[in-house]
Design an enzyme around this catalytic site. Sequence first.
Site, PDB file in Angstrom:
ATOM      1  N   LYS A   6      14.782  57.857  39.181  1.00  0.00           N
ATOM      2  CA  LYS A   6      14.976  57.814  40.604  1.00  0.00           C
ATOM      3  C   LYS A   6      16.377  57.694  40.647  1.00  0.00           C
ATOM      4  CE  LYS A   6      15.108  53.083  40.895  1.00  0.00           C
ATOM      5  NZ  LYS A   6      16.575  52.721  41.374  1.00  0.00           N
ATOM      6  N   ASP A 140       8.391  50.618  41.972  1.00  0.00           N
ATOM      7  CA  ASP A 140       9.574  51.626  42.290  1.00  0.00           C
ATOM      8  C   ASP A 140       8.223  52.938  42.087  1.00  0.00           C
ATOM      9  OD1 ASP A 140      10.149  51.649  39.835  1.00  0.00           O
ATOM     10  OD2 ASP A 140      12.561  51.126  40.135  1.00  0.00           O
TER      11      ASP A 140
HETATM   12  O1  C5P Z   1       9.339  45.666  40.689  1.00  0.00           O
HETATM   13  P1  C5P Z   1       9.720  45.669  39.537  1.00  0.00           P
HETATM   14  O2  C5P Z   1       8.498  45.295  37.976  1.00  0.00           O
HETATM   15  O3  C5P Z   1       9.869  47.023  38.893  1.00  0.00           O
HETATM   16  O4  C5P Z   1      10.637  44.674  39.394  1.00  0.00           O
HETATM   17  C1  C5P Z   1      11.429  43.909  37.975  1.00  0.00           C
HETATM   18  C2  C5P Z   1      11.510  42.892  38.739  1.00  0.00           C
HETATM   19  O5  C5P Z   1      13.005  43.135  39.519  1.00  0.00           O
HETATM   20  C3  C5P Z   1      10.608  41.983  39.791  1.00  0.00           C
HETATM   21  O6  C5P Z   1      10.069  40.989  38.631  1.00  0.00           O
HETATM   22  C4  C5P Z   1      12.206  40.941  40.730  1.00  0.00           C
HETATM   23  O7  C5P Z   1      12.849  40.064  39.975  1.00  0.00           O
HETATM   24  C5  C5P Z   1      12.846  42.020  40.764  1.00  0.00           C
HETATM   25  N1  C5P Z   1      12.917  42.917  42.030  1.00  0.00           N
HETATM   26  C6  C5P Z   1      13.228  41.983  43.221  1.00  0.00           C
HETATM   27  N2  C5P Z   1      12.852  42.252  44.605  1.00  0.00           N
HETATM   28  C7  C5P Z   1      12.437  44.041  44.699  1.00  0.00           C
HETATM   29  C8  C5P Z   1      11.864  44.808  43.053  1.00  0.00           C
HETATM   30  C9  C5P Z   1      12.215  43.794  41.911  1.00  0.00           C
HETATM   31  O8  C5P Z   1      13.624  40.872  43.032  1.00  0.00           O
HETATM   32  N3  C5P Z   1      11.937  44.515  45.967  1.00  0.00           N
END
Ligand code: C5P
Length: 299
Positions: A6, A140
């Site tokens: 993406k 995502d």
């Molecule tokens: O959701 P995901 O595991 O992909 O996110 C990885 C890290 O990115 C999270 O632990 C967080 O620190 C950060 N993140 C965030 N806000 C979001 C998506 C991700 O702070 N909307």
Amino acid sequence: MRVPAKVNLCLGVGSVRPDGYHPLATVYQAVDLHDEVTLRPRHDGQVTVAVHSEINLLEDHAIPTGADNIAVRAAMLLRETLGRPELGGDISIRKVIPVAGGMAGGSADAAATLVACNELWGGHLTRDELEPLAAELGSDVPFLLHGGTALGGGRGETVSPVLVGGRHHWVFATSSTGMSTAAVYAEFDSLNPRRVPEPHVPDALLAALRDGNSRELGRTLSNDLTEASLSLRPDLADTLDVGVHAGALGGLISGSGPTVMFLAESGQHGFDIARALVSAGTCADVIQSSGPVPGAHIV
Ligand code: C5P
């Protein structure tokens, strides 16, 4: 299974929430750069993963091969939801999407594994029913179940389709070292110690997408993580400059980086930008692609 990478055509980021995530207002697009995920059933309750790649897997961001691999977590979560602990499988991933590159490579593998296990294990969950599981795995992952072009809200996990006229030609400049998404968001927080306004998707971007106006789309690409990514990786500014000077309609850090993306008018125009990037030598590799494409699908 084939599952796409993406990009974010805009990435509006708000101030950190009490749960540690940031509110997002984004437009996702799935692009023609796919990982392949194969699943073979096991009947001993074991879930294993093997990763193969012709691209350079990063030494600084090794892909876990045990229970903390996101594809393994996806399989475990699904069988827990189905209440069938005896189900197992050998997951094999052929990696094409850059690792830790801001293109959701890990999330893509998780989305593909959910769909593959659901099929192989006879789970009969619809894509909509898989969505909450996807959201639990990563912000995502739900988008990669659907693909196409979509608005993303919440922390990125709520998605709704966006009307797009025409196809977009992209050029990606990859990096030989990865970046941790969490580190980029933490840098965003330290660069923005006061509260920032609630993010929103620019109307001009949605109009450019609807009208199939690539020039306008190039002008309206935006990413609120740019400053944070460049603060951690100042060298990415050189790659951005090269692509923009080579005539790209727009240039942007992809997600949290370090991949840099450029919009071209056509495949041939993309080739010219790619050639300029290769000869400048500021990035590891250059990939031409296009979008939108569908999300995780069985082949
Ligand atoms: O959701 P995901 O595991 O992909 O996110 C990885 C890290 O990115 C999270 O632990 C967080 O620190 C950060 N993140 C965030 N806000 C979001 C998506 C991700 O702070 N909307």
